[in-house]
Design a protein around this motif. Structure first.
Motif, PDB file in Angstrom:
ATOM      1  N   ASP A   1       0.877  -1.177   0.000  1.00 33.07           N
ATOM      2  CA  ASP A   1       0.000   0.000   0.000  1.00 33.07           C
ATOM      3  C   ASP A   1       0.917   1.232   0.000  1.00 33.07           C
ATOM      4  O   ASP A   1       1.303   1.739   1.052  1.00 33.07           O
ATOM      5  CB  ASP A   1      -0.903  -0.024   1.235  1.00 33.07           C
ATOM      6  CG  ASP A   1      -1.833   1.166   1.309  1.00 33.07           C
ATOM      7  OD1 ASP A   1      -1.652   2.147   0.559  1.00 33.07           O
ATOM      8  OD2 ASP A   1      -2.751   1.118   2.146  1.00 33.07           O
TER       9      ASP A   1
ATOM     10  N   SER B   1       2.974   7.872   3.645  1.00 34.69           N
ATOM     11  CA  SER B   1       2.478   8.717   4.745  1.00 34.69           C
ATOM     12  C   SER B   1       3.248   8.494   6.044  1.00 34.69           C
ATOM     13  O   SER B   1       3.046   9.233   7.011  1.00 34.69           O
ATOM     14  CB  SER B   1       0.985   8.440   4.987  1.00 34.69           C
ATOM     15  OG  SER B   1       0.798   7.189   5.646  1.00 34.69           O
TER      16      SER B   1
ATOM     17  N   ARG C   1       0.023  -3.649   8.152  1.00 37.77           N
ATOM     18  CA  ARG C   1      -0.802  -2.474   7.842  1.00 37.77           C
ATOM     19  C   ARG C   1      -0.451  -1.893   6.470  1.00 37.77           C
ATOM     20  O   ARG C   1      -1.304  -1.325   5.791  1.00 37.77           O
ATOM     21  CB  ARG C   1      -0.639  -1.417   8.933  1.00 37.77           C
ATOM     22  CG  ARG C   1      -1.309  -1.861  10.227  1.00 37.77           C
ATOM     23  CD  ARG C   1      -1.247  -0.874  11.378  1.00 37.77           C
ATOM     24  NE  ARG C   1      -0.939   0.485  11.047  1.00 37.77           N
ATOM     25  CZ  ARG C   1      -0.048   1.232  11.712  1.00 37.77           C
ATOM     26  NH1 ARG C   1       0.625   0.739  12.726  1.00 37.77           N
ATOM     27  NH2 ARG C   1       0.172   2.485  11.365  1.00 37.77           N
ATOM     28  N   ALA C   2       0.823  -2.034   6.074  1.00 38.14           N
ATOM     29  CA  ALA C   2       1.277  -1.548   4.772  1.00 38.14           C
ATOM     30  C   ALA C   2       0.980  -2.554   3.656  1.00 38.14           C
ATOM     31  O   ALA C   2       1.298  -2.313   2.504  1.00 38.14           O
ATOM     32  CB  ALA C   2       2.763  -1.232   4.812  1.00 38.14           C
TER      33      ALA C   2
ATOM     34  N   PHE D   1      -0.093   4.416   1.953  1.00 36.96           N
ATOM     35  CA  PHE D   1       0.170   4.301   3.384  1.00 36.96           C
ATOM     36  C   PHE D   1       1.667   4.438   3.667  1.00 36.96           C
ATOM     37  O   PHE D   1       2.071   5.159   4.587  1.00 36.96           O
ATOM     38  CB  PHE D   1      -0.345   2.952   3.912  1.00 36.96           C
ATOM     39  CG  PHE D   1       0.014   2.698   5.348  1.00 36.96           C
ATOM     40  CD1 PHE D   1      -0.696   3.312   6.371  1.00 36.96           C
ATOM     41  CD2 PHE D   1       1.071   1.857   5.673  1.00 36.96           C
ATOM     42  CE1 PHE D   1      -0.357   3.084   7.699  1.00 36.96           C
ATOM     43  CE2 PHE D   1       1.412   1.624   7.002  1.00 36.96           C
ATOM     44  CZ  PHE D   1       0.695   2.246   8.012  1.00 36.96           C
TER      45      PHE D   1
END
Length: 71
Positions: free
Chosen positions: A20, A26, A64-65, A23
């Motif tokens: 991602d 960021s 999460r990534a 993400f």
């Protein structure tokens, strides 16, 4: 030997494609660099050390990534 190189290249391709990137971009600079390092090299322990996170927290960050960890 060629099979090993091909396997590493395939794993890198999968990490790049599934990540991602929005993400990842960021993230704070140190975490972003560590995640990108892992995506390119597959070296989980060194990437985790570069991140400054403990192992479990770094694995969670990769989850999460959406970066696959193929062990």
């Amino acid at each position: 030997m060629d099979e090993v190189v091909e396997a590493f290249e395939e794993a890198r391709r999968l990490r790049r494609e599934r990540a991602d990137w929005q993400f990842i971009e960021s993230l704070p600079p140190r975490l972003r660099a560590a995640v990108k390092f892992f995506i390119e090299t597959g070296d989980l322990r060194l990437a985790q050390l570069l991140s400054g996170l403990d192992y479990e927290d770094f694995r969670e960050l990769l989850r999460r990534a959406r970066v696959p960890v193929l062990l």
